[in-house]
Design a protein around this motif. Structure first.
Motif, PDB file in Angstrom:
ATOM      1  N   TYR A 147      14.330  20.433  17.411  1.00 60.92           N
ATOM      2  CA  TYR A 147      13.456  20.831  16.305  1.00 60.92           C
ATOM      3  C   TYR A 147      14.244  20.910  15.000  1.00 60.92           C
ATOM      4  N   GLY A 148      13.672  20.332  13.944  1.00 62.27           N
ATOM      5  CA  GLY A 148      14.297  20.397  12.634  1.00 62.27           C
ATOM      6  C   GLY A 148      15.429  19.401  12.446  1.00 62.27           C
ATOM      7  N   ALA A 149      15.683  18.553  13.442  1.00 64.68           N
ATOM      8  CA  ALA A 149      16.789  17.602  13.352  1.00 64.68           C
ATOM      9  C   ALA A 149      16.229  16.184  13.390  1.00 64.68           C
ATOM     10  N   GLY A 150      17.102  15.216  13.700  1.00 62.05           N
ATOM     11  CA  GLY A 150      16.717  13.821  13.799  1.00 62.05           C
ATOM     12  C   GLY A 150      17.775  13.075  14.580  1.00 62.05           C
ATOM     13  N   LEU A 151      17.546  11.815  14.851  1.00 65.29           N
ATOM     14  CA  LEU A 151      18.483  11.047  15.664  1.00 65.29           C
ATOM     15  C   LEU A 151      19.859  10.946  15.024  1.00 65.29           C
ATOM     16  N   GLY A 152      19.928  11.061  13.696  1.00 65.13           N
ATOM     17  CA  GLY A 152      21.215  10.990  13.005  1.00 65.13           C
ATOM     18  C   GLY A 152      22.181  12.097  13.396  1.00 65.13           C
ATOM     19  N   PHE A 153      21.669  13.195  13.954  1.00 66.85           N
ATOM     20  CA  PHE A 153      22.535  14.301  14.356  1.00 66.85           C
ATOM     21  C   PHE A 153      23.500  13.895  15.471  1.00 66.85           C
ATOM     22  N   PHE A 154      23.232  12.792  16.155  1.00 61.03           N
ATOM     23  CA  PHE A 154      24.102  12.359  17.250  1.00 61.03           C
ATOM     24  C   PHE A 154      25.105  11.300  16.800  1.00 61.03           C
ATOM     25  N   TYR A 155      25.437  11.303  15.515  1.00 64.41           N
ATOM     26  CA  TYR A 155      26.342  10.281  14.988  1.00 64.41           C
ATOM     27  C   TYR A 155      27.755  10.386  15.566  1.00 64.41           C
ATOM     28  N   VAL A 172      15.857   8.362  19.479  1.00 64.84           N
ATOM     29  CA  VAL A 172      14.519   8.305  18.888  1.00 64.84           C
ATOM     30  C   VAL A 172      14.225   9.577  18.094  1.00 64.84           C
ATOM     31  N   ASP A 173      13.428   9.398  17.045  1.00 65.92           N
ATOM     32  CA  ASP A 173      12.855  10.534  16.320  1.00 65.92           C
ATOM     33  C   ASP A 173      11.472  10.802  16.913  1.00 65.92           C
ATOM     34  N   TRP A 174      11.220  12.046  17.304  1.00 67.36           N
ATOM     35  CA  TRP A 174       9.889  12.388  17.808  1.00 67.36           C
ATOM     36  C   TRP A 174       8.833  12.061  16.750  1.00 67.36           C
ATOM     37  N   LEU A 175       7.664  11.665  17.200  1.00 64.24           N
ATOM     38  CA  LEU A 175       6.565  11.383  16.280  1.00 64.24           C
ATOM     39  C   LEU A 175       6.281  12.620  15.431  1.00 64.24           C
ATOM     40  N   GLY A 176       6.267  12.434  14.107  1.00 65.43           N
ATOM     41  CA  GLY A 176       6.044  13.552  13.195  1.00 65.43           C
ATOM     42  C   GLY A 176       7.308  14.254  12.761  1.00 65.43           C
ATOM     43  N   MET A 177       8.479  13.731  13.166  1.00 64.89           N
ATOM     44  CA  MET A 177       9.763  14.347  12.809  1.00 64.89           C
ATOM     45  C   MET A 177      10.756  13.259  12.418  1.00 64.89           C
ATOM     46  N   GLY A 178      11.899  13.681  11.876  1.00 64.68           N
ATOM     47  CA  GLY A 178      12.933  12.732  11.486  1.00 64.68           C
ATOM     48  C   GLY A 178      12.378  11.688  10.536  1.00 64.68           C
ATOM     49  N   ARG A 179      12.675  10.419  10.823  1.00 63.74           N
ATOM     50  CA  ARG A 179      12.140   9.328  10.009  1.00 63.74           C
ATOM     51  C   ARG A 179      10.978   8.618  10.687  1.00 63.74           C
ATOM     52  N   SER A 180      10.441   9.197  11.754  1.00 63.28           N
ATOM     53  CA  SER A 180       9.203   8.674  12.306  1.00 63.28           C
ATOM     54  C   SER A 180       8.063   9.005  11.352  1.00 63.28           C
ATOM     55  N   SER A 181       6.933   8.328  11.515  1.00 59.22           N
ATOM     56  CA  SER A 181       5.796   8.591  10.635  1.00 59.22           C
ATOM     57  C   SER A 181       5.321  10.028  10.810  1.00 59.22           C
ATOM     58  N   ARG A 182       4.666  10.529   9.792  1.00 57.47           N
ATOM     59  CA  ARG A 182       4.225  11.931   9.773  1.00 57.47           C
ATOM     60  C   ARG A 182       2.704  12.007   9.764  1.00 57.47           C
ATOM     61  N   PRO A 183       2.059  11.692  10.893  1.00 57.02           N
ATOM     62  CA  PRO A 183       0.596  11.786  10.928  1.00 57.02           C
ATOM     63  C   PRO A 183       0.142  13.225  10.727  1.00 57.02           C
ATOM     64  N   LYS A 184      -1.029  13.370  10.137  1.00 57.72           N
ATOM     65  CA  LYS A 184      -1.574  14.705   9.911  1.00 57.72           C
ATOM     66  C   LYS A 184      -1.844  15.372  11.245  1.00 57.72           C
ATOM     67  N   ARG A 364      30.278  16.119   5.713  1.00 59.33           N
ATOM     68  CA  ARG A 364      29.338  17.237   5.575  1.00 59.33           C
ATOM     69  C   ARG A 364      28.294  16.933   4.503  1.00 59.33           C
ATOM     70  N   HIS A 365      28.712  16.296   3.405  1.00 61.07           N
ATOM     71  CA  HIS A 365      27.770  15.933   2.351  1.00 61.07           C
ATOM     72  C   HIS A 365      26.742  14.917   2.855  1.00 61.07           C
ATOM     73  N   CYS A 366      27.183  13.963   3.678  1.00 62.77           N
ATOM     74  CA  CYS A 366      26.258  12.974   4.232  1.00 62.77           C
ATOM     75  C   CYS A 366      25.264  13.640   5.189  1.00 62.77           C
ATOM     76  N   LEU A 367      25.734  14.612   5.968  1.00 67.24           N
ATOM     77  CA  LEU A 367      24.845  15.333   6.873  1.00 67.24           C
ATOM     78  C   LEU A 367      23.840  16.155   6.081  1.00 67.24           C
ATOM     79  N   TYR A 368      24.298  16.803   5.016  1.00 70.98           N
ATOM     80  CA  TYR A 368      23.398  17.569   4.143  1.00 70.98           C
ATOM     81  C   TYR A 368      22.318  16.670   3.555  1.00 70.98           C
ATOM     82  N   ASP A 369      22.715  15.493   3.059  1.00 67.39           N
ATOM     83  CA  ASP A 369      21.770  14.586   2.428  1.00 67.39           C
ATOM     84  C   ASP A 369      20.733  14.096   3.430  1.00 67.39           C
ATOM     85  N   TYR A 370      21.179  13.788   4.639  1.00 63.43           N
ATOM     86  CA  TYR A 370      20.265  13.345   5.691  1.00 63.43           C
ATOM     87  C   TYR A 370      19.290  14.454   6.065  1.00 63.43           C
TER      88      TYR A 370
END
Length: 465
Positions: A147-155, A172-184, A364-370
């Motif tokens: 929760y609150g993360a994305g696939l990039g956290f496993f870099y 993978v990014d769960w649907l509605g999270m990370g850079r996956s689409s954000r359906p209502k 750390r700056h790249c992680l913050y930006d992501y």
């Protein structure tokens, strides 16, 4: 000129470059926070993810579990769950169902001077990517974030996973999270609704989206790894589709223990239905999770704790006053980031600077930006999570007894200083009918895969071998 690690005078290993990507706007002044907030969009999110993934190969520690590194190819795939094709078209963003996927596999017939990691442009051509990977891969590892993360956290981990002979890796990014689409996110009201009904609906939402993704990608079986709340949903998937999961790796999974005495996750308020309570509290779960995760006392000098099956009962988690205040006011850190304007970026920087202080400044700056880019995106999947977890991060429908029905080997991995209690895994292992391991990663917290990637990667490598 590309920097290299050398052996004597002979260059042997190429390091990835960031020179062709726009640099991170350093989080060092209010003006820079203002620029970051003003420029954020889908493109900046893609750049932030790509920039972070360029740290995939950082030296020998990236593949310490294997004697010799193998060049890898990485691609971002945009897997459309609805369209029969692979290319996305302009549609209503509130209805899109696209799962952002990172595909990593061994380069077929690598050349002697080929870079160790080649990150190719983002593509939607799923079929050709899978066909190319099939030349060297017969097994699949699917990695799901929390929760609150994305696939990039496993870099810090994916390169090592990709080194396992015969494996291809999907993050993978769960649907509605990370850079996956954000359906209502919406709930359809039912008569005589109960919390169990709501939990079942939400679990099905995430489980079925993962199953649809599997079908689109064309995987028959996989080793499924999920972190935190991603571990909760991965468990639900393995219970519903056991024939698709060869092994389940749960990394500090949420929702296992039953709540301690005095805690009633499904208690109804007077004159309010579960959905009415959910509408009021859906935004509040992250406050509970972040409150406990941010304030972890990380002491790297403390000796490792053995995962003993003889463990004392779990005590009720105490939420700090500020988290209770946010909960009662129906405000989440994510909503604060979105509506706080430039101040939202400062909140994210404050978190990453404190939680990941051990990282190099550029990293750390790249992680913050992501993290800022995916956190400030349109709210979607997060609003469903209060349906499965109550304040204090206890599951409304705990996994404890359900895990006894799993039909594949299960591996639990926790950080030595994890706020998620490994003792629940020890207890549930006693009632499970399949091989079970409980592993503690030294000097690691809830994000032990970033805190101590070498040990974490080694443990996962053992399971892949």
């Amino acid at each position: 000129m590309e920097p290299t690690i050398t052996e004597g005078n002979k260059p042997t290993i190429h390091l990835p470059l960031l020179s062709h990507l726009p640099p991170v706007i350093p989080p060092t002044s209010y003006l820079n926070f203002l620029k970051t907030w003003w420029k954020r969009n889908d493109k900046t999110s893609a750049i932030a993810e790509r920039r972070l993934l360029h740290f995939l190969y950082t030296g020998p520690e990236s593949y310490s579990s294997f004697p010799k590194p193998t060049p890898l190819i990485g691609r971002i795939l945009r897997v459309n769950l609805d369209s029969p094709g692979t290319n996305t078209t302009k549609v209503d963003k509130s209805k899109e169902r696209i799962v952002n996927t990172f595909h990593l596999f061994s380069a077929p017939n690598p050349l002697p001077d080929q870079p160790m990691f080649k990150h190719e442009p983002e593509t939607g051509d799923i079929k050709s990517s899978i066909e190319e990977a099939s030349e060297t891969s017969t097994k699949n590892l699917v990695v799901c974030h929390g929760y609150g993360a994305g696939l990039g956290f496993f870099y810090k981990n994916l390169f090592s996973f990709g080194q396992a002979p015969g494996w291809q890796v999907f993050a993978v990014d769960w649907l509605g999270m990370g850079r996956s689409s954000r359906p209502k996110w919406t709930f359809s009201r039912k008569s005589n609704e109960s919390w169990d009904d709501i939990v079942d609906d939400v679990e099905d939402h995430f489980v079925e989206s993962l199953e649809e993704w599997r079908k689109k990608v064309g995987l028959e079986k996989m080793t499924l790894m999920g972190h935190s709340l991603g571990g909760y949903f991965s468990s639900c998937y393995a219970l519903k589709y056991p024939q698709r999961v060869e092994k389940l790796i749960l990394v500090s999974p949420a929702g296992i223990p039953e709540p301690p005495p005095g805690v009633e996750p499904t208690k109804q308020l007077p004159n309010k239905s579960p959905k009415e309570q959910l509408d009021e509290g859906a935004n509040q779960l992250n406050a509970s999770l972040q409150a406990q995760a941010v304030d972890v006392n990380m002491n790297p000098d403390e000796p490792a704790t053995e995962a003993s099956p003889q463990s004392p009962p779990i005590q009720a988690r105490k939420m700090p006053g500020w988290a209770v205040y946010l909960w009662n006011k129906n405000i989440t850190p994510m909503s604060l980031v979105r509506f706080g304007g430039p101040l939202g970026a400062t909140l994210v920087n404050s978190y990453t600077s404190r939680r990941f202080a051990h990282l190099e400044t550029e990293e750390r700056h790249c992680l913050y930006d992501y993290l800022y880019n995916i956190t400030s995106s349109t709210g979607s999947g997060e609003y469903a999570l209060a349906a499965v977890l109550a304040p204090g991060a206890y599951a409304r429908k705990p996994l404890f007894h359900r895990l006894a029905n799993l039909q594949m080997p299960v591996v639990f991995i926790y950080g030595e200083h994890d706020w998620m209690d490994y003792k629940a895994a020890n207890r549930v292992a006693e009632i499970m009918k399949v091989p079970v391991k409980v592993i503690l990663v030294q000097h690691g917290g809830h994000h032990m895969y970033i805190d101590n990637p070498e040990e974490f990667n080694e443990e996962v490598a053992k399971e892949m071998q």
